[in-house]
Design a protein around this motif. Structure first.
Motif, PDB file in Angstrom:
ATOM      1  N   LEU A 100       1.679 -11.819   7.629  1.00  0.00           N
ATOM      2  CA  LEU A 100       1.836 -11.928   6.177  1.00  0.00           C
ATOM      3  C   LEU A 100       2.163 -10.549   5.619  1.00  0.00           C
ATOM      4  O   LEU A 100       1.530  -9.555   5.972  1.00  0.00           O
ATOM      5  CB  LEU A 100       0.540 -12.449   5.547  1.00  0.00           C
ATOM      6  CG  LEU A 100      -0.108 -13.673   6.223  1.00  0.00           C
ATOM      7  CD1 LEU A 100      -1.438 -14.003   5.569  1.00  0.00           C
ATOM      8  CD2 LEU A 100       0.833 -14.877   6.170  1.00  0.00           C
ATOM      9  N   THR A 101       3.148 -10.480   4.736  1.00  0.00           N
ATOM     10  CA  THR A 101       3.562  -9.198   4.173  1.00  0.00           C
ATOM     11  C   THR A 101       3.591  -9.261   2.647  1.00  0.00           C
ATOM     12  O   THR A 101       3.700 -10.338   2.057  1.00  0.00           O
ATOM     13  CB  THR A 101       4.976  -8.810   4.680  1.00  0.00           C
ATOM     14  OG1 THR A 101       5.883  -9.885   4.392  1.00  0.00           O
ATOM     15  CG2 THR A 101       4.960  -8.567   6.185  1.00  0.00           C
ATOM     16  N   GLN A 110       5.044  -2.022  -8.581  1.00  0.00           N
ATOM     17  CA  GLN A 110       3.782  -1.309  -8.724  1.00  0.00           C
ATOM     18  C   GLN A 110       3.617  -0.110  -7.798  1.00  0.00           C
ATOM     19  O   GLN A 110       2.766   0.736  -8.033  1.00  0.00           O
ATOM     20  CB  GLN A 110       2.611  -2.286  -8.522  1.00  0.00           C
ATOM     21  CG  GLN A 110       2.589  -3.369  -9.600  1.00  0.00           C
ATOM     22  CD  GLN A 110       1.345  -4.228  -9.501  1.00  0.00           C
ATOM     23  OE1 GLN A 110       1.339  -5.243  -8.825  1.00  0.00           O
ATOM     24  NE2 GLN A 110       0.284  -3.825 -10.185  1.00  0.00           N
ATOM     25  N   ASP A 111       4.414  -0.067  -6.728  1.00  0.00           N
ATOM     26  CA  ASP A 111       4.273   1.048  -5.787  1.00  0.00           C
ATOM     27  C   ASP A 111       5.636   1.508  -5.283  1.00  0.00           C
ATOM     28  O   ASP A 111       5.891   1.565  -4.078  1.00  0.00           O
ATOM     29  CB  ASP A 111       3.383   0.604  -4.615  1.00  0.00           C
ATOM     30  CG  ASP A 111       2.934   1.766  -3.736  1.00  0.00           C
ATOM     31  OD1 ASP A 111       3.110   2.926  -4.150  1.00  0.00           O
ATOM     32  OD2 ASP A 111       2.411   1.498  -2.636  1.00  0.00           O
ATOM     33  N   SER A 115       3.019   5.505  -2.746  1.00  0.00           N
ATOM     34  CA  SER A 115       1.860   6.407  -2.765  1.00  0.00           C
ATOM     35  C   SER A 115       0.723   5.883  -3.644  1.00  0.00           C
ATOM     36  O   SER A 115      -0.187   6.631  -4.004  1.00  0.00           O
ATOM     37  CB  SER A 115       2.294   7.792  -3.266  1.00  0.00           C
ATOM     38  OG  SER A 115       2.900   7.682  -4.554  1.00  0.00           O
ATOM     39  N   LEU A 116       0.761   4.600  -3.989  1.00  0.00           N
ATOM     40  CA  LEU A 116      -0.262   4.028  -4.856  1.00  0.00           C
ATOM     41  C   LEU A 116      -1.657   4.144  -4.240  1.00  0.00           C
ATOM     42  O   LEU A 116      -2.653   4.263  -4.947  1.00  0.00           O
ATOM     43  CB  LEU A 116       0.058   2.550  -5.137  1.00  0.00           C
ATOM     44  CG  LEU A 116      -0.806   1.826  -6.170  1.00  0.00           C
ATOM     45  CD1 LEU A 116      -0.699   2.478  -7.551  1.00  0.00           C
ATOM     46  CD2 LEU A 116      -0.430   0.354  -6.251  1.00  0.00           C
ATOM     47  N   ILE A 127      -2.086  -5.744  -4.011  1.00  0.00           N
ATOM     48  CA  ILE A 127      -0.709  -6.208  -3.811  1.00  0.00           C
ATOM     49  C   ILE A 127      -0.329  -6.269  -2.332  1.00  0.00           C
ATOM     50  O   ILE A 127       0.501  -7.089  -1.938  1.00  0.00           O
ATOM     51  CB  ILE A 127       0.327  -5.357  -4.593  1.00  0.00           C
ATOM     52  CG1 ILE A 127       0.338  -3.899  -4.106  1.00  0.00           C
ATOM     53  CG2 ILE A 127       0.073  -5.435  -6.081  1.00  0.00           C
ATOM     54  CD1 ILE A 127       1.476  -3.072  -4.698  1.00  0.00           C
ATOM     55  N   ARG A 128      -0.961  -5.425  -1.519  1.00  0.00           N
ATOM     56  CA  ARG A 128      -0.562  -5.362  -0.107  1.00  0.00           C
ATOM     57  C   ARG A 128      -1.422  -6.229   0.818  1.00  0.00           C
ATOM     58  O   ARG A 128      -0.996  -6.561   1.920  1.00  0.00           O
ATOM     59  CB  ARG A 128      -0.585  -3.905   0.382  1.00  0.00           C
ATOM     60  CG  ARG A 128       0.497  -3.046  -0.261  1.00  0.00           C
ATOM     61  CD  ARG A 128       0.462  -1.616   0.263  1.00  0.00           C
ATOM     62  NE  ARG A 128       1.499  -0.795  -0.350  1.00  0.00           N
ATOM     63  CZ  ARG A 128       2.747  -0.692   0.097  1.00  0.00           C
ATOM     64  NH1 ARG A 128       3.120  -1.374   1.166  1.00  0.00           N
ATOM     65  NH2 ARG A 128       3.617   0.080  -0.518  1.00  0.00           N
ATOM     66  N   LYS A 129      -2.653  -6.567   0.385  1.00  0.00           N
ATOM     67  CA  LYS A 129      -3.548  -7.348   1.240  1.00  0.00           C
ATOM     68  C   LYS A 129      -3.977  -8.673   0.616  1.00  0.00           C
ATOM     69  O   LYS A 129      -3.814  -9.737   1.194  1.00  0.00           O
ATOM     70  CB  LYS A 129      -4.832  -6.536   1.539  1.00  0.00           C
ATOM     71  CG  LYS A 129      -4.768  -5.623   2.722  1.00  0.00           C
ATOM     72  CD  LYS A 129      -6.175  -5.070   2.975  1.00  0.00           C
ATOM     73  CE  LYS A 129      -6.174  -4.141   4.171  1.00  0.00           C
ATOM     74  NZ  LYS A 129      -7.510  -3.561   4.409  1.00  0.00           N
TER      75      LYS A 129
END
Length: 247
Positions: A100-101, A110-111, A115-116, A127-129
């Protein structure tokens, strides 16, 4: 699935009964029941393919190698973790590993600089997990997690079954010690994550994972120096407003 109050109440009753029935059972018996009976065809294993992941992956492969395995690739993982995923999946004969991405639009919005993690790690994890996993879990009634009571004070009362976001979460290794995990892996010839030997007993995203010194808490290297212990995946209903629980 409708996440309504009556549904959650009935799930709560179901979970209480399961915890009474399986409090003294082995992890394999808990998994056998969840995979083959209670949630057959409606359950997935969520795995980070991290330091302790091989044990649950092996147990699941022995019961049903077709079980969907959900792996969140945040785009910030160590290359070693991706290679370990491929190595373990092949060795164990896992037939349905799903990567899953994050949604590209969310990352772009948002990023954009990537570097968020340094300025707002909670939003970065979200947003990433959190969002990719929520999408990946759609259609499943239950999921399996590798959390254990010994890993953190927030997990000291962790049950084998719990309710979260309208689903049942199964924690077969809740009462396992670190020594038991290592022994099981050794007994079954399971390869360790390559970064463990380099001083990383808990492995997440590359920018937010540090080495851990001897004597330190095993999770001390996660989000070091920040008042953060959770990625947000494991904020269970039982922990809302209190201490949250994490992968």
């Amino acid at each position: 699935m409708a996440h309504n109050q009556p549904h959650n109440a009935s799930l709560g009753a179901q979970v209480k009964l399961l915890n009474r029935m399986y409090s003294e059972r082995s992890a394999q018996q808990i998994l056998e029941h969840a995979l083959s009976e209670q949630f057959a065809g409606e359950i997935a294993l969520v795995s980070s393919f991290g330091a302790d992941s091989s044990v649950l992956l092996h147990m699941v492969s022995q019961i049903d190698a077709r079980t969907p395995v959900l792996f969140v690739d945040t785009g910030k993982l160590f290359g070693e973790t991706r290679r370990y995923r491929d190595e373990l999946a092949e060795q164990l004969g896992l037939l349905d590993v799903r990567t899953l991405t994050p949604e590209p639009e969310n990352v772009a919005k948002q990023d954009p600089k990537g570097s968020l993690w340094a300025t707002d790690p909670d939003t970065c994890c979200h947003i990433r997990k959190v969002l990719p996993l929520a999408k990946g879990l759609q259609g499943f009634e239950a999921w399996i997690s590798g959390r254990k009571r010994h890993q953190a004070s927030t997990r000291a009362t962790l049950e084998h079954f719990e309710v979260e976001e309208g689903r049942v979460k199964v924690n077969p290794l809740a009462n396992w010690s670190a020594a038991e995990v290592l022994q099981y892996a050794k007994d079954n010839g399971l390869p360790p994550h390559p970064l463990v030997a380099e001083g990383y007993p808990s492995i997440g995203c590359m920018p937010c994972t540090d080495k851990v010194a001897p004597g330190e808490d095993v999770r001390a290297g996660r989000w070091r120096g920040q008042n953060k212990t959770e990625c947000g995946i494991h904020f269970s209903s039982a922990s809302k407003g209190g201490a949250a629980q994490s992968i």
